[in-house]
Design an enzyme around this catalytic site. Structure first.
Site, PDB file in Angstrom:
ATOM      1  N   HIS A 131       0.511  -5.549   2.546  1.00 18.16           N
ATOM      2  CA  HIS A 131       1.313  -4.814   3.522  1.00 18.16           C
ATOM      3  C   HIS A 131       2.746  -5.334   3.550  1.00 18.16           C
ATOM      4  CE1 HIS A 131      -2.512  -3.241   5.125  1.00 18.16           C
ATOM      5  NE2 HIS A 131      -2.955  -4.419   4.711  1.00 18.16           N
ATOM      6  N   HIS A 163       0.818  -1.205   0.000  1.00 17.62           N
ATOM      7  CA  HIS A 163       0.000   0.000   0.000  1.00 17.62           C
ATOM      8  C   HIS A 163       0.859   1.266   0.000  1.00 17.62           C
ATOM      9  CE1 HIS A 163       0.933   0.969   4.202  1.00 17.62           C
ATOM     10  NE2 HIS A 163       0.843  -0.330   4.438  1.00 17.62           N
ATOM     11  N   GLU A 195      -1.708  -6.743   7.616  1.00 18.06           N
ATOM     12  CA  GLU A 195      -0.357  -6.537   8.127  1.00 18.06           C
ATOM     13  C   GLU A 195      -0.144  -7.382   9.387  1.00 18.06           C
ATOM     14  OE1 GLU A 195       2.638  -6.222   8.016  1.00 18.06           O
ATOM     15  OE2 GLU A 195       3.082  -4.088   7.750  1.00 18.06           O
ATOM     16  N   ARG A 222      -5.997   1.102   4.219  1.00 17.65           N
ATOM     17  CA  ARG A 222      -4.860   1.634   3.461  1.00 17.65           C
ATOM     18  C   ARG A 222      -4.544   0.771   2.242  1.00 17.65           C
ATOM     19  NH1 ARG A 222      -3.167  -0.333   8.408  1.00 17.65           N
ATOM     20  NH2 ARG A 222      -1.354  -1.714   8.529  1.00 17.65           N
TER      21      ARG A 222
END
Length: 211
Positions: free
Chosen positions: A155, A9, A85, A58
């Site tokens: 991520h 991202h 993440e 995100r």
């Protein structure tokens, strides 16, 4: 050729503020939006059949911008928290520099860069690997085996876990790998699902530069 595209991202607000983010739902910055646009421009000439992303905004916002730039907004998108993440547990929201001052730089380095040591209440990279790879094998790899090109927007650590698997890297090797925000990586597979080429996309072409 079967292709897998990986994109971390764009810069998030807490990336900018040097804070541990993990599973906290923090959006991307203006720079992050620009990075996503750039990634979309690089991917525009590629044939992509479907996309996967995490449950965090995100990554989803980055993917949305990429698909808009690619003029592929009707592409099927699958979201799953398996691609989230790595959780940083009790460290989430804390400034990284201040955390090092509080707990000691060596301890924080161990939490951040050890393969199998988790921060308090959080996940190690091994824990992240153990949820990302089964999801990849069960849901993403079958799409590749059907000769579909796949985009994953996720991520730093969930992609690091996947790269470790794809490249057959040791824990020591993967911990040295840095993944830039908003920079597409390409893997090309043979029919036996071996990654035979990888790299960064060259602007204006459908070629990749070997890492």
């Amino acid at each position: 050729m079967i292709k897998l595209f990986l994109v971390r991202h764009g810069q998030s607000q807490w990336n900018l503020e040097n804070r541990f983010t993990g599973w906290q739902d923090v959006d991307i910055t203006e720079l992050g939006k620009q990075e996503a646009q750039r990634a979309g421009q690089l991917l525009k000439i590629e044939q992509i059949n479907l996309a996967f992303t995490s449950k965090l905004v995100r990554a989803q916002h980055t993917l949305k911008i990429i698909l808009e730039e690619c003029e592929k907004t009707d592409m099927p998108v699958i979201m799953n928290e398996a691609l989230n993440e790595r959780s940083y547990g009790d460290l989430e929201g804390l400034n990284k520099t201040e955390t090092a001052q509080k707990f000691g730089a060596e301890q924080v380095h161990i939490w951040r860069r050890s393969f199998d040591i988790a921060p308090p209440g959080g996940e190690s990279l091994k824990d992240t690997y153990d949820r990302v790879i089964p999801y990849f094998k069960d849901f993403i790899q079958p799409q590749l085996q059907q000769h579909k090109n796949v985009l994953i927007v996720a991520h730093g650590n969930s992609l690091r876990a996947l790269i470790m698997y794809l490249e057959h890297l040791s824990p020591e090797e993967i911990l040295k790998r840095e993944i830039a925000t908003g920079e597409p990586l390409t893997y090309v597979f043979d029919d036996q699902m071996n990654a035979v080429k990888l790299g960064r996309i060259i602007e204006g072409t459908n070629n990749v530069v070997t890492i």
